[in-house]
Design an enzyme around this catalytic site. Structure first.
Site, short mmCIF file in Angstrom:
data_model
loop_
_atom_site.label_atom_id
_atom_site.label_comp_id
_atom_site.label_asym_id
_atom_site.label_seq_id
_atom_site.Cartn_x
_atom_site.Cartn_y
_atom_site.Cartn_z
N ASP A 1 45.61 41.29 35.92
CA ASP A 1 46.33 40.52 36.94
C ASP A 1 46.73 39.16 36.39
O ASP A 1 47.43 38.38 37.05
CB ASP A 1 45.51 40.39 38.23
CG ASP A 1 44.17 39.70 38.02
OD1 ASP A 1 43.84 39.35 36.87
OD2 ASP A 1 43.45 39.53 39.03
N SER A 2 46.36 38.88 35.12
CA SER A 2 46.90 37.72 34.42
C SER A 2 48.43 37.83 34.34
O SER A 2 49.12 36.85 34.05
CB SER A 2 46.30 37.60 33.01
OG SER A 2 46.41 38.82 32.32
N ASP B 1 44.21 46.44 36.67
CA ASP B 1 43.41 45.50 37.45
C ASP B 1 43.59 45.70 38.95
O ASP B 1 44.73 45.77 39.44
CB ASP B 1 43.83 44.06 37.11
CG ASP B 1 42.74 43.28 36.41
OD1 ASP B 1 41.58 43.74 36.39
OD2 ASP B 1 43.05 42.21 35.87
N LYS C 1 39.92 48.14 36.85
CA LYS C 1 38.94 47.06 36.60
C LYS C 1 38.86 46.21 37.85
O LYS C 1 39.89 45.92 38.47
CB LYS C 1 39.37 46.20 35.41
CG LYS C 1 38.47 44.97 35.20
CD LYS C 1 38.71 44.28 33.87
CE LYS C 1 39.88 43.35 33.84
NZ LYS C 1 39.85 42.25 34.83
N GLU D 1 36.80 42.71 39.67
CA GLU D 1 35.99 41.52 39.41
C GLU D 1 34.80 41.43 40.35
O GLU D 1 34.90 41.77 41.53
CB GLU D 1 36.86 40.26 39.56
CG GLU D 1 37.97 40.19 38.52
CD GLU D 1 38.73 38.87 38.57
OE1 GLU D 1 38.30 37.93 39.27
OE2 GLU D 1 39.77 38.79 37.88
N GLU E 1 33.48 37.58 30.67
CA GLU E 1 34.45 36.51 30.37
C GLU E 1 33.78 35.14 30.41
O GLU E 1 33.16 34.76 31.42
CB GLU E 1 35.61 36.58 31.38
CG GLU E 1 36.66 35.50 31.12
CD GLU E 1 38.00 35.76 31.80
OE1 GLU E 1 38.18 36.82 32.40
OE2 GLU E 1 38.87 34.88 31.70
O1 KIV Z 1 43.73 39.77 33.82
C1 KIV Z 1 43.34 39.75 32.63
O2 KIV Z 1 44.12 39.63 31.68
C2 KIV Z 1 41.91 39.87 32.39
C3 KIV Z 1 41.41 39.63 31.01
C4 KIV Z 1 41.53 38.22 30.61
C5 KIV Z 1 40.04 40.15 30.82
O3 KIV Z 1 41.18 40.14 33.29
#
Ligand code: KIV
Length: 264
Positions: free
Chosen positions: A43-44, A82, A111, A113, A180
């Protein structure tokens, strides 16, 4: 890597696991042609691709679109998608809708969090046949609760909580956990205390693998220079140089030449 089994086998053999982010088809294709093991559609994307200040703006539509593009570019690669902000905190139906849409778009795993308060959801997703990667430490979706982007697990109490969360995710069926921005000794302790691989970012060399944001490792993010990012390319200078050369060539009528033109 093609499946979760490859993660298990690599981990058993003590082979480090490599993961890089991608949000689009062209970079996914480059990663697929490289020895990097798997792709994270993080989600970055909301920060790197859309210029947002945090990851909170990444919603399901955005994540689904990026996963679909990455799948087109890397159809044979293991893709982790994500779960967007709060999607797994609004009940089972919301979580499963997100899981379904990311999976149908091409994610091999999701993934999510955190751990506290949603281990039952993690377990349900896993029991539904979708592999889940956990994510602990500096979890950007918790930015307001954490009070900023800072190293996590520095006090004994915080380190103990991270350890318990990692064990909770393992017991709930996660196949791997991203750690992280955790002090390297704490990340190593967690890695040695769980049976599933840990993928570190800013957490030192003791994890079972490493993940980096592609644009960071290519040196494309000029103003982002945290200690844990190794820039394997001076991408910003290279791209800047190419753009400058193109502009100069056109202005001086040096591009295109007749060799670069269609002739009748
Ligand atoms: O969203 C992302 O890119 C991440 C990584 C930095 C692990 O969660």
């Amino acid at each position: 890597m093609k499946s979760v089994l490859d993660f298990r086998w690599a981990h058993r053999k003590g082979e480090k696991i490599t993961m890089v982010t991608s949000y689009d088809a062209w970079s996914a294709r480059l990663i697929a042609d490289s020895p990097v093991d798997c792709i994270l559609v993080g989600d970055s994307a909301s920060m790197v691709m859309h210029g947002a200040e945090s990851t909170l703006g990444a919603d399901l539509d955005m994540m689904e679109m990026h996963v679909r593009a990455v799948k087109r570019g890397a159809p044979q690669t293991f893709i982790v998608g994500d779960m967007p902000f709060l999607s797994h905190r609004k009940g089972l139906e919301s979580a499963m809708t997100a899981v379904e849409r990311l999976s149908r778009a091409g994610a091999s795993a999701v993934k999510l969090e955190g751990a506290d308060g949603h281990l039952d959801i993690v377990q349900h997703i896993v029991e539904s046949g979708i592999p889940v990667m956990g994510h602990l430490g500096l979890t950007p979706q918790f930015i307001h609760g954490l009070g900023g982007y800072r190293v996590q697990g520095k006090t004994d109490e915080d380190a103990r909580r991270l350890m318990n969360q990692a064990k909770g995710l393992e017991a709930s069926g996660c196949f791997a956990i991203v750690l992280e921005c955790i002090p390297e000794q704490i990340a190593t302790n967690i890695t040695e205390s769980v049976s599933i691989p840990t993928i570190g970012i800013g957490s030192g060399p003791g994890t079972s693998g490493q993940v980096l944001v592609l644009q960071d490792m290519l040196g494309l993010s000029k103003d982002f220079n945290p200690v844990f990012v190794r820039k394997y390319l001076d991408g910003a200078s290279l791209v800047g140089g190419a753009l400058a050369q193109f502009a100069a060539d056109v202005k001086q009528s040096a591009f295109p030449t007749l060799d670069e033109s269609y002739m009748s």
